[in-house]
Design a protein around this motif. Structure first.
Motif, PDB file in Angstrom:
ATOM      1  N   LEU A  13       5.714   9.879  33.973  1.00  0.00           N
ATOM      2  CA  LEU A  13       6.538  11.092  33.955  1.00  0.00           C
ATOM      3  C   LEU A  13       6.653  11.671  32.547  1.00  0.00           C
ATOM      4  O   LEU A  13       6.671  12.892  32.364  1.00  0.00           O
ATOM      5  N   LEU A  14       6.705  10.784  31.548  1.00  0.00           N
ATOM      6  CA  LEU A  14       6.775  11.253  30.162  1.00  0.00           C
ATOM      7  C   LEU A  14       5.527  12.056  29.796  1.00  0.00           C
ATOM      8  O   LEU A  14       5.605  13.082  29.104  1.00  0.00           O
ATOM      9  N   GLY A  15       4.374  11.589  30.268  1.00  0.00           N
ATOM     10  CA  GLY A  15       3.137  12.301  29.970  1.00  0.00           C
ATOM     11  C   GLY A  15       3.066  13.670  30.617  1.00  0.00           C
ATOM     12  O   GLY A  15       2.383  14.575  30.107  1.00  0.00           O
ATOM     13  N   LEU A  16       3.774  13.851  31.724  1.00  0.00           N
ATOM     14  CA  LEU A  16       3.770  15.152  32.418  1.00  0.00           C
ATOM     15  C   LEU A  16       4.857  16.089  31.919  1.00  0.00           C
ATOM     16  O   LEU A  16       5.008  17.199  32.433  1.00  0.00           O
ATOM     17  N   LEU A  17       5.608  15.667  30.924  1.00  0.00           N
ATOM     18  CA  LEU A  17       6.699  16.483  30.401  1.00  0.00           C
ATOM     19  C   LEU A  17       6.267  17.881  29.954  1.00  0.00           C
ATOM     20  O   LEU A  17       7.011  18.859  30.155  1.00  0.00           O
ATOM     21  N   PRO A  18       5.055  18.065  29.348  1.00  0.00           N
ATOM     22  CA  PRO A  18       4.646  19.418  28.959  1.00  0.00           C
ATOM     23  C   PRO A  18       4.632  20.417  30.115  1.00  0.00           C
ATOM     24  O   PRO A  18       4.800  21.630  29.895  1.00  0.00           O
ATOM     25  N   LEU A  19       4.466  19.934  31.353  1.00  0.00           N
ATOM     26  CA  LEU A  19       4.452  20.848  32.501  1.00  0.00           C
ATOM     27  C   LEU A  19       5.817  21.486  32.726  1.00  0.00           C
ATOM     28  O   LEU A  19       5.913  22.561  33.335  1.00  0.00           O
ATOM     29  N   ALA A  20       6.871  20.807  32.264  1.00  0.00           N
ATOM     30  CA  ALA A  20       8.210  21.376  32.412  1.00  0.00           C
ATOM     31  C   ALA A  20       8.525  22.407  31.332  1.00  0.00           C
ATOM     32  O   ALA A  20       9.495  23.158  31.452  1.00  0.00           O
ATOM     33  N   LEU A  21       7.681  22.447  30.289  1.00  0.00           N
ATOM     34  CA  LEU A  21       7.942  23.340  29.162  1.00  0.00           C
ATOM     35  C   LEU A  21       6.975  24.510  29.088  1.00  0.00           C
ATOM     36  O   LEU A  21       7.306  25.557  28.519  1.00  0.00           O
ATOM     37  N   LEU A  22       5.766  24.334  29.650  1.00  0.00           N
ATOM     38  CA  LEU A  22       4.729  25.361  29.537  1.00  0.00           C
ATOM     39  C   LEU A  22       4.231  25.748  30.922  1.00  0.00           C
ATOM     40  O   LEU A  22       4.226  24.935  31.849  1.00  0.00           O
TER      41      LEU A  22
END
Length: 226
Positions: A13-22
């Protein structure tokens, strides 16, 4: 270790964090490939957290797989959002170091435990596992318990810990307590004596050598103690 199975999923989930920002504006197919690989690796790491391994070996192995999961998840997120750069070399290097630590620990005193058999094995199964047990005893001491008592196999299994092995011989039982100390064997025998009449018993801290030889010593000691 309780909760260790959650570590790879947290890194995923940490690795997918950019999807929540961009906003996702990149290559969907490439991102899905990395995402699927990350999911499979996280699942494998979660399974390893339930294997009967020494705690530090298990943690290092799961951490290595979790870090590689983080790298794949970051690559998936990067592909989805259009190639946003990220430090792609950090997680794989740390994962490789964690795997090296697991290897060094696993070939020393904290060598991996043998998987527990389903139920109690017989003499033939003990013969088949003799080589593996002798090799494991060279890397880490094993506590062997020989006892003769009117105990049913299911009742005896309920007294053992996860990872312990039990074999039913003609005269009695041989217990292989993995990752235990002689004091643990003494506690087990004390509990069994409180519940069952033990006609003979013997304990040895086995540090290598022939399984046949150590079993003969245990039987002789059990006869003397009886």
């Amino acid at each position: 270790m309780r909760g260790l199975f959650l570590l790879p999923w947290a890194f995923f989930l940490l690795g997918l964090l950019p999807l929540a920002l961009l906003a996702p504006e990149g290559n969907l197919e490439e991102g899905l490939g990395f995402l699927l690989a990350a999911l499979l690796l996280a699942g494998a790491a979660s399974l390893f957290s339930r294997f009967p391994l020494a705690p530090r070996v298990q943690f290092a192995l799961v951490l290595a797989l979790a870090l590689w999961t983080l790298d794949l998840a970051l690559r998936a997120a990067s592909a989805f959002v259009g190639g946003v750069p990220f430090p792609g070399y950090v997680a794989p290097i740390l994962g490789s170091l964690a795997l090296l630590a697991a290897f060094l620990l696993g070939t020393g005193e904290e060598a991996p435990l043998l998987p527990p058999s389903q139920g109690i094995g017989g003499p033939e199964e003990l013969k088949r596992m003799a080589g593996a047990l002798e090799g494991l005893a060279l890397r880490r001491p094993l506590v062997l318990v020989y006892l003769e008592a009117p105990i049913g196999p299911e009742r005896l299994l309920s007294e053992l810990r996860r990872g312990d092995l039990a074999f039913r011989l003609e005269e009695g039982y041989l217990l292989v307590l993995q990752g235990s100390r002689p004091e643990d064997a003494a506690g087990l025998l004390r509990r069994l004596r409180e519940r069952f009449p033990l006609s003979a018993q013997a304990v040895e801290r086995w540090q290598g050598g022939s399984l046949e030889g150590v079993l003969a010593r245990l039987k002789a000691e059990a006869i003397l103690s009886g």
